[in-house]
Design an enzyme around this catalytic site. Structure first.
Site, mmCIF file in Angstrom:
data_model
loop_
_atom_site.group_PDB
_atom_site.id
_atom_site.type_symbol
_atom_site.label_atom_id
_atom_site.label_comp_id
_atom_site.label_asym_id
_atom_site.label_seq_id
_atom_site.Cartn_x
_atom_site.Cartn_y
_atom_site.Cartn_z
ATOM 1 N N PRO A 1 -40.227 2.120 -81.116
ATOM 2 C CA PRO A 1 -41.022 1.758 -79.949
ATOM 3 C C PRO A 1 -40.994 2.769 -78.813
ATOM 4 O O PRO A 1 -39.920 3.293 -78.469
ATOM 5 C CB PRO A 1 -40.394 0.444 -79.480
ATOM 6 C CG PRO A 1 -39.666 -0.087 -80.648
ATOM 7 C CD PRO A 1 -39.306 1.051 -81.519
ATOM 8 N N ASN A 2 -42.158 2.996 -78.269
ATOM 9 C CA ASN A 2 -42.384 3.826 -77.067
ATOM 10 C C ASN A 2 -42.267 5.334 -77.305
ATOM 11 O O ASN A 2 -42.511 6.116 -76.391
ATOM 12 C CB ASN A 2 -41.451 3.411 -75.912
ATOM 13 C CG ASN A 2 -41.645 1.960 -75.528
ATOM 14 O OD1 ASN A 2 -42.770 1.557 -75.288
ATOM 15 N ND2 ASN A 2 -40.575 1.181 -75.501
ATOM 16 N N ARG B 1 -43.197 10.197 -70.907
ATOM 17 C CA ARG B 1 -42.194 9.143 -70.732
ATOM 18 C C ARG B 1 -40.875 9.749 -70.250
ATOM 19 O O ARG B 1 -40.229 10.493 -71.009
ATOM 20 C CB ARG B 1 -41.975 8.446 -72.083
ATOM 21 C CG ARG B 1 -40.937 7.360 -72.032
ATOM 22 C CD ARG B 1 -40.567 6.867 -73.423
ATOM 23 N NE ARG B 1 -39.518 5.880 -73.331
ATOM 24 C CZ ARG B 1 -38.729 5.522 -74.338
ATOM 25 N NH1 ARG B 1 -38.885 6.076 -75.542
ATOM 26 N NH2 ARG B 1 -37.788 4.633 -74.157
ATOM 27 N N TYR C 1 -36.118 12.540 -71.829
ATOM 28 C CA TYR C 1 -36.588 12.753 -73.204
ATOM 29 C C TYR C 1 -37.259 14.104 -73.445
ATOM 30 O O TYR C 1 -37.612 14.426 -74.587
ATOM 31 C CB TYR C 1 -37.551 11.620 -73.600
ATOM 32 C CG TYR C 1 -36.893 10.263 -73.572
ATOM 33 C CD1 TYR C 1 -35.803 9.990 -74.397
ATOM 34 C CD2 TYR C 1 -37.325 9.252 -72.712
ATOM 35 C CE1 TYR C 1 -35.173 8.749 -74.372
ATOM 36 C CE2 TYR C 1 -36.711 8.010 -72.684
ATOM 37 C CZ TYR C 1 -35.638 7.768 -73.506
ATOM 38 O OH TYR C 1 -35.008 6.544 -73.484
ATOM 39 N N ASN D 1 -35.492 7.635 -85.715
ATOM 40 C CA ASN D 1 -35.157 7.373 -84.313
ATOM 41 C C ASN D 1 -35.608 5.942 -84.042
ATOM 42 O O ASN D 1 -36.791 5.693 -83.792
ATOM 43 C CB ASN D 1 -35.862 8.347 -83.366
ATOM 44 C CG ASN D 1 -35.442 8.115 -81.925
ATOM 45 O OD1 ASN D 1 -34.837 7.087 -81.600
ATOM 46 N ND2 ASN D 1 -35.756 9.063 -81.054
ATOM 47 N N ALA E 1 -35.298 1.830 -78.881
ATOM 48 C CA ALA E 1 -34.553 0.694 -78.326
ATOM 49 C C ALA E 1 -34.017 -0.243 -79.412
ATOM 50 O O ALA E 1 -33.013 -0.936 -79.210
ATOM 51 C CB ALA E 1 -35.434 -0.074 -77.356
ATOM 52 N N GLU F 1 -29.740 9.154 -88.474
ATOM 53 C CA GLU F 1 -30.245 8.629 -87.198
ATOM 54 C C GLU F 1 -30.307 9.760 -86.173
ATOM 55 O O GLU F 1 -29.379 10.572 -86.092
ATOM 56 C CB GLU F 1 -29.297 7.523 -86.709
ATOM 57 C CG GLU F 1 -29.737 6.895 -85.404
ATOM 58 C CD GLU F 1 -28.937 5.630 -85.087
ATOM 59 O OE1 GLU F 1 -28.776 4.774 -85.987
ATOM 60 O OE2 GLU F 1 -28.473 5.510 -83.946
ATOM 61 N N HIS G 1 -31.460 10.750 -82.000
ATOM 62 C CA HIS G 1 -31.883 10.348 -80.659
ATOM 63 C C HIS G 1 -32.119 11.583 -79.817
ATOM 64 O O HIS G 1 -31.342 12.547 -79.895
ATOM 65 C CB HIS G 1 -30.823 9.474 -79.976
ATOM 66 C CG HIS G 1 -30.593 8.193 -80.689
ATOM 67 N ND1 HIS G 1 -31.465 7.132 -80.584
ATOM 68 C CD2 HIS G 1 -29.636 7.815 -81.564
ATOM 69 C CE1 HIS G 1 -31.038 6.151 -81.355
ATOM 70 N NE2 HIS G 1 -29.928 6.542 -81.965
ATOM 71 N N ARG H 1 -25.459 7.375 -71.120
ATOM 72 C CA ARG H 1 -26.423 6.541 -70.388
ATOM 73 C C ARG H 1 -25.830 5.141 -70.168
ATOM 74 O O ARG H 1 -24.628 4.958 -70.269
ATOM 75 C CB ARG H 1 -27.737 6.528 -71.176
ATOM 76 C CG ARG H 1 -28.331 7.947 -71.313
ATOM 77 C CD ARG H 1 -29.648 7.946 -72.059
ATOM 78 N NE ARG H 1 -30.647 7.186 -71.333
ATOM 79 C CZ ARG H 1 -31.799 6.785 -71.871
ATOM 80 N NH1 ARG H 1 -32.079 7.111 -73.131
ATOM 81 N NH2 ARG H 1 -32.665 6.092 -71.163
HETATM 82 C C1 DQA Z 1 -33.761 6.902 -77.739
HETATM 83 C C2 DQA Z 1 -32.622 6.228 -76.953
HETATM 84 C C3 DQA Z 1 -32.837 4.731 -76.826
HETATM 85 O O1 DQA Z 1 -31.786 4.149 -76.087
HETATM 86 C C4 DQA Z 1 -34.154 4.441 -76.121
HETATM 87 O O2 DQA Z 1 -34.389 3.055 -76.076
HETATM 88 C C5 DQA Z 1 -35.306 5.179 -76.711
HETATM 89 C C6 DQA Z 1 -35.125 6.570 -77.149
HETATM 90 C C7 DQA Z 1 -33.634 8.436 -77.754
HETATM 91 O O3 DQA Z 1 -34.259 9.048 -78.595
HETATM 92 O O4 DQA Z 1 -32.932 9.005 -76.910
HETATM 93 O O5 DQA Z 1 -36.423 4.680 -76.745
HETATM 94 O O6 DQA Z 1 -33.715 6.469 -79.087
#
Ligand code: DQA
Length: 148
Positions: free
Chosen positions: A9-10, A17, A22, A75, A78, A101, A103, A110
């Site tokens: 998501p997102n 964003r 990011y 990735n 959230a 995984e 990120h 954080r």
């Molecule tokens: C994320 C870290 C997550 O906590 C966050 O909700 C994201 C992006 C990252 O790539 O740093 O959407 O996965």
């Protein structure tokens, strides 16, 4: 070798964003870099790059990966911190389709709620904190693992 790259998501909003966290690359930029990296690692590496804001869709894609892909880079965004369903899906195919995984941000630096990953224990490894470059590190690590 076929690698499925999944984005939660997102992540479709990357570029605008929270760029201080990011980075300024879009998801399309990262996809292009991953494809270039795959070409450098070998002619036989195929990348399927996807994004979804839907937990159910991501779970379905993971469940369909057996027999179709050799590995997954994910990735979960959230959903990393909330989705037992995503973790269970990764575990369900882990014997045939190992996952890494990734990120963009260093989630440990954080808010505390981001320190816990439900999905990490279903993966062979985790990379974080290198923004888009982390996807290429994840690809190199996964290809190395699958080749040895
Ligand atoms: C994320 C870290 C997550 O906590 C966050 O909700 C994201 C992006 C990252 O790539 O740093 O959407 O996965």
């Amino acid at each position: 070798m076929k690698i499925l790259v999944l984005n939660g998501p997102n992540l479709n909003l990357l570029g605008t964003r929270e760029p201080d966290i990011y980075g300024t690359e879009t998801l399309a930029d990262i996809e292009a870099e991953v494809n270039t990296c795959a070409g450098q690692l070998g002619d036989d590496i195929e990348i399927e790059f996807r994004q979804s804001n839907s937990e159910a869709e991501l779970i379905t894609w993971i469940g369909e990966a057996r027999g179709q892909y050799d590995g997954i880079i994910i990735n979960p965004a959230a959903l990393t911190h909330t989705s037992l369903g995503l973790a269970d899906a990764l575990k369900a195919v882990a014997d045939a389709v190992p996952a890494v995984e990734v990120h963009l941000s260093n989630t440990h630096a954080r808010e505390e709620i981001r320190h816990k990953s439900l999905t990490a224990s279903a993966c062979i490894g985790q990379l974080m904190g290198f923004q888009g470059f982390g996807y290429m590190l994840a690809l190199r690590a996964l290809v190395n693992k699958l080749s040895t």
